[in-house]
Write a protein that holds these residues in place. Structure first.
Motif, PDB file in Angstrom:
ATOM      1  N   PHE A  26      21.049  -4.769  29.071  1.00 26.42           N
ATOM      2  CA  PHE A  26      20.040  -4.816  28.024  1.00 26.42           C
ATOM      3  C   PHE A  26      18.729  -4.257  28.560  1.00 26.42           C
ATOM      4  CE2 PHE A  26      17.511  -8.817  28.884  1.00 26.42           C
ATOM      5  CZ  PHE A  26      18.142  -9.161  30.060  1.00 26.42           C
ATOM      6  N   THR A  27      17.847  -3.909  27.620  1.00 29.14           N
ATOM      7  CA  THR A  27      16.601  -3.223  27.965  1.00 29.14           C
ATOM      8  C   THR A  27      15.471  -4.236  28.014  1.00 29.14           C
ATOM      9  OG1 THR A  27      17.421  -1.225  26.870  1.00 29.14           O
ATOM     10  CG2 THR A  27      15.061  -1.356  27.311  1.00 29.14           C
ATOM     11  N   LEU A  28      14.920  -4.421  29.207  1.00 27.48           N
ATOM     12  CA  LEU A  28      13.924  -5.479  29.400  1.00 27.48           C
ATOM     13  C   LEU A  28      12.667  -5.274  28.576  1.00 27.48           C
ATOM     14  CD1 LEU A  28      14.073  -6.280  33.221  1.00 27.48           C
ATOM     15  CD2 LEU A  28      15.379  -7.259  31.339  1.00 27.48           C
ATOM     16  N   GLU A  29      12.308  -4.028  28.277  1.00 27.16           N
ATOM     17  CA  GLU A  29      11.023  -3.814  27.601  1.00 27.16           C
ATOM     18  C   GLU A  29      11.011  -4.417  26.204  1.00 27.16           C
ATOM     19  OE1 GLU A  29      11.677   0.844  26.961  1.00 27.16           O
ATOM     20  OE2 GLU A  29       9.838   0.121  26.048  1.00 27.16           O
ATOM     21  N   TYR A  30      12.175  -4.734  25.649  1.00 26.25           N
ATOM     22  CA  TYR A  30      12.233  -5.310  24.313  1.00 26.25           C
ATOM     23  C   TYR A  30      12.197  -6.834  24.324  1.00 26.25           C
ATOM     24  CZ  TYR A  30      13.698  -0.572  23.193  1.00 26.25           C
ATOM     25  OH  TYR A  30      13.763   0.792  23.069  1.00 26.25           O
ATOM     26  N   TYR A  31      12.088  -7.420  25.536  1.00 25.93           N
ATOM     27  CA  TYR A  31      12.105  -8.866  25.671  1.00 25.93           C
ATOM     28  C   TYR A  31      10.856  -9.355  26.396  1.00 25.93           C
ATOM     29  CZ  TYR A  31      17.100  -8.699  24.571  1.00 25.93           C
ATOM     30  OH  TYR A  31      18.310  -8.506  23.952  1.00 25.93           O
ATOM     31  N   PRO A  32      10.317 -10.495  25.961  1.00 30.88           N
ATOM     32  CA  PRO A  32       9.345 -11.150  26.827  1.00 30.88           C
ATOM     33  C   PRO A  32      10.074 -11.635  28.077  1.00 30.88           C
ATOM     34  CG  PRO A  32       9.772 -12.491  24.880  1.00 30.88           C
ATOM     35  CD  PRO A  32      10.543 -11.216  24.719  1.00 30.88           C
ATOM     36  N   ILE A  33       9.413 -11.486  29.224  1.00 27.61           N
ATOM     37  CA  ILE A  33      10.015 -11.842  30.514  1.00 27.61           C
ATOM     38  C   ILE A  33       9.123 -12.857  31.212  1.00 27.61           C
ATOM     39  CG2 ILE A  33      10.792 -10.999  32.750  1.00 27.61           C
ATOM     40  CD1 ILE A  33      12.429  -9.863  30.449  1.00 27.61           C
ATOM     41  N   GLY A  34       9.749 -13.859  31.770  1.00 26.89           N
ATOM     42  CA  GLY A  34       9.026 -14.864  32.523  1.00 26.89           C
ATOM     43  C   GLY A  34       9.524 -14.965  33.954  1.00 26.89           C
ATOM     44  N   TRP A  35       8.617 -15.316  34.842  1.00 23.59           N
ATOM     45  CA  TRP A  35       8.987 -15.679  36.210  1.00 23.59           C
ATOM     46  C   TRP A  35       8.785 -17.184  36.358  1.00 23.59           C
ATOM     47  CZ3 TRP A  35      11.449 -13.023  39.883  1.00 23.59           C
ATOM     48  CH2 TRP A  35      11.479 -11.627  39.799  1.00 23.59           C
ATOM     49  N   PHE A  36       9.781 -17.821  36.940  1.00 24.96           N
ATOM     50  CA  PHE A  36       9.786 -19.257  37.143  1.00 24.96           C
ATOM     51  C   PHE A  36      10.062 -19.531  38.619  1.00 24.96           C
ATOM     52  CE2 PHE A  36      10.320 -20.407  32.608  1.00 24.96           C
ATOM     53  CZ  PHE A  36      10.717 -19.188  32.094  1.00 24.96           C
ATOM     54  N   ARG A  37       9.738 -20.734  39.052  1.00 23.49           N
ATOM     55  CA  ARG A  37      10.086 -21.114  40.415  1.00 23.49           C
ATOM     56  C   ARG A  37      10.463 -22.584  40.459  1.00 23.49           C
ATOM     57  NH1 ARG A  37       4.120 -20.602  43.334  1.00 23.49           N
ATOM     58  NH2 ARG A  37       3.160 -22.457  42.368  1.00 23.49           N
ATOM     59  N   GLN A  38      11.285 -22.898  41.426  1.00 19.01           N
ATOM     60  CA  GLN A  38      11.693 -24.289  41.622  1.00 19.01           C
ATOM     61  C   GLN A  38      11.743 -24.583  43.109  1.00 19.01           C
ATOM     62  OE1 GLN A  38      15.333 -25.495  39.638  1.00 19.01           O
ATOM     63  NE2 GLN A  38      14.661 -27.629  39.659  1.00 19.01           N
ATOM     64  N   ALA A  39      10.916 -25.527  43.511  1.00 11.89           N
ATOM     65  CA  ALA A  39      10.884 -25.982  44.895  1.00 11.89           C
ATOM     66  C   ALA A  39      11.809 -27.180  45.041  1.00 11.89           C
ATOM     67  CB  ALA A  39       9.465 -26.344  45.298  1.00 11.89           C
ATOM     68  N   PRO A  40      12.286 -27.457  46.254  1.00  5.81           N
ATOM     69  CA  PRO A  40      13.187 -28.600  46.452  1.00  5.81           C
ATOM     70  C   PRO A  40      12.559 -29.900  45.967  1.00  5.81           C
ATOM     71  CG  PRO A  40      13.161 -27.211  48.390  1.00  5.81           C
ATOM     72  CD  PRO A  40      12.089 -26.679  47.484  1.00  5.81           C
ATOM     73  N   GLY A  41      13.299 -30.632  45.167  1.00  3.25           N
ATOM     74  CA  GLY A  41      12.828 -31.912  44.675  1.00  3.25           C
ATOM     75  C   GLY A  41      11.820 -31.842  43.552  1.00  3.25           C
ATOM     76  N   LYS A  42      11.551 -30.635  43.073  1.00  7.06           N
ATOM     77  CA  LYS A  42      10.573 -30.474  41.994  1.00  7.06           C
ATOM     78  C   LYS A  42      11.202 -29.830  40.775  1.00  7.06           C
ATOM     79  CE  LYS A  42       6.466 -30.182  44.896  1.00  7.06           C
ATOM     80  NZ  LYS A  42       5.210 -29.426  45.178  1.00  7.06           N
ATOM     81  N   GLU A  43      10.547 -29.978  39.632  1.00  4.64           N
ATOM     82  CA  GLU A  43      11.023 -29.357  38.413  1.00  4.64           C
ATOM     83  C   GLU A  43      10.716 -27.859  38.428  1.00  4.64           C
ATOM     84  OE1 GLU A  43      10.549 -33.152  35.352  1.00  4.64           O
ATOM     85  OE2 GLU A  43       9.407 -31.318  35.030  1.00  4.64           O
ATOM     86  N   ARG A  44      11.494 -27.127  37.644  1.00  8.49           N
ATOM     87  CA  ARG A  44      11.241 -25.700  37.503  1.00  8.49           C
ATOM     88  C   ARG A  44       9.881 -25.490  36.838  1.00  8.49           C
ATOM     89  NH1 ARG A  44      16.071 -21.740  35.793  1.00  8.49           N
ATOM     90  NH2 ARG A  44      16.894 -22.900  37.574  1.00  8.49           N
ATOM     91  N   GLU A  45       9.114 -24.565  37.370  1.00  9.77           N
ATOM     92  CA  GLU A  45       7.760 -24.283  36.900  1.00  9.77           C
ATOM     93  C   GLU A  45       7.675 -22.826  36.460  1.00  9.77           C
ATOM     94  OE1 GLU A  45       4.980 -24.142  40.108  1.00  9.77           O
ATOM     95  OE2 GLU A  45       3.213 -24.076  38.816  1.00  9.77           O
ATOM     96  N   GLU A  46       7.099 -22.611  35.301  1.00  9.36           N
ATOM     97  CA  GLU A  46       6.887 -21.243  34.846  1.00  9.36           C
ATOM     98  C   GLU A  46       5.585 -20.740  35.459  1.00  9.36           C
ATOM     99  OE1 GLU A  46       6.220 -20.468  30.555  1.00  9.36           O
ATOM    100  OE2 GLU A  46       7.842 -19.025  30.820  1.00  9.36           O
ATOM    101  N   VAL A  47       5.623 -19.593  36.119  1.00  8.96           N
ATOM    102  CA  VAL A  47       4.419 -19.107  36.792  1.00  8.96           C
ATOM    103  C   VAL A  47       3.782 -17.924  36.079  1.00  8.96           C
ATOM    104  CG1 VAL A  47       5.118 -19.962  39.048  1.00  8.96           C
ATOM    105  CG2 VAL A  47       5.735 -17.638  38.384  1.00  8.96           C
ATOM    106  N   SER A  48       4.563 -17.131  35.342  1.00  8.76           N
ATOM    107  CA  SER A  48       3.985 -15.963  34.684  1.00  8.76           C
ATOM    108  C   SER A  48       4.911 -15.462  33.588  1.00  8.76           C
ATOM    109  CB  SER A  48       3.754 -14.841  35.705  1.00  8.76           C
ATOM    110  OG  SER A  48       3.060 -13.765  35.129  1.00  8.76           O
ATOM    111  N   VAL A  49       4.301 -14.886  32.559  1.00 13.58           N
ATOM    112  CA  VAL A  49       5.031 -14.307  31.437  1.00 13.58           C
ATOM    113  C   VAL A  49       4.368 -12.992  31.058  1.00 13.58           C
ATOM    114  CG1 VAL A  49       5.760 -14.596  29.041  1.00 13.58           C
ATOM    115  CG2 VAL A  49       5.718 -16.568  30.565  1.00 13.58           C
ATOM    116  N   ILE A  50       5.180 -12.023  30.646  1.00 10.48           N
ATOM    117  CA  ILE A  50       4.658 -10.775  30.089  1.00 10.48           C
ATOM    118  C   ILE A  50       5.286 -10.547  28.728  1.00 10.48           C
ATOM    119  CG2 ILE A  50       6.370  -9.303  31.276  1.00 10.48           C
ATOM    120  CD1 ILE A  50       4.000  -7.253  31.585  1.00 10.48           C
ATOM    121  N   SER A  51       4.431 -10.198  27.791  1.00 13.38           N
ATOM    122  CA  SER A  51       4.856 -10.004  26.411  1.00 13.38           C
ATOM    123  C   SER A  51       5.650  -8.707  26.242  1.00 13.38           C
ATOM    124  CB  SER A  51       3.622  -9.956  25.511  1.00 13.38           C
ATOM    125  OG  SER A  51       3.944  -9.491  24.226  1.00 13.38           O
TER     126      SER A  51
END
Length: 119
Positions: A26-51
């Motif tokens: 699929f073509t990424l430019e047609y989707y909003p994309i997010g970067w997330f991270r998860q550290a040991p013992g912690k919940e997943r955190e959203e760090v950045s999004v691009i429209s």
């Protein structure tokens, strides 16, 4: 439909890394994309999004001014440039695609890439 992250590794505090999220099927430019991270013992955190509409961006307060998200439509990729890395940035980083990224989740996920910040 597949997302593949790359670019993680071990870096010293203050260093930089650039993560890549490549789309397959699929073509990424047609989707909003997010970067997330998860550290040991912690919940997943959203760090950045691009429209997908106007390339407007969102950054979590914890990374604002240090991380930059961008698109490379010619290569069907989204990047996360991470500068001035801190030990607390250590986590598995995931990219996600779809409208859900604006709600802190994703419709499609990659497998993740490990980032370790340590001296």
């Amino acid at each position: 439909v597949q997302l593949v992250e790359s670019g993680g590794g071990l870096v010293q505090p203050g260093g930089s890394l650039r993560l890549s999220c490549a789309g397959s099927g699929f073509t990424l430019e047609y989707y909003p994309i997010g970067w997330f991270r998860q550290a040991p013992g912690k919940e997943r955190e959203e760090v950045s999004v691009i429209s997908s509409r106007d390339n407007s961006t969102y950054y979590a307060d914890s990374v604002k001014g240090r991380f930059t998200i961008s698109r490379d439509n010619a290569n069907n990729k989204v990047y996360l440039q991470m500068n001035n890395l801190k030990p607390e940035d250590t986590a598995v980083y995931y990219c996600g695609a779809g409208a859900s990224v604006w709600a802190g989740w994703a419709d499609y996920w990659g497998q993740g890439t490990q980032v370790t910040v340590s001296s």
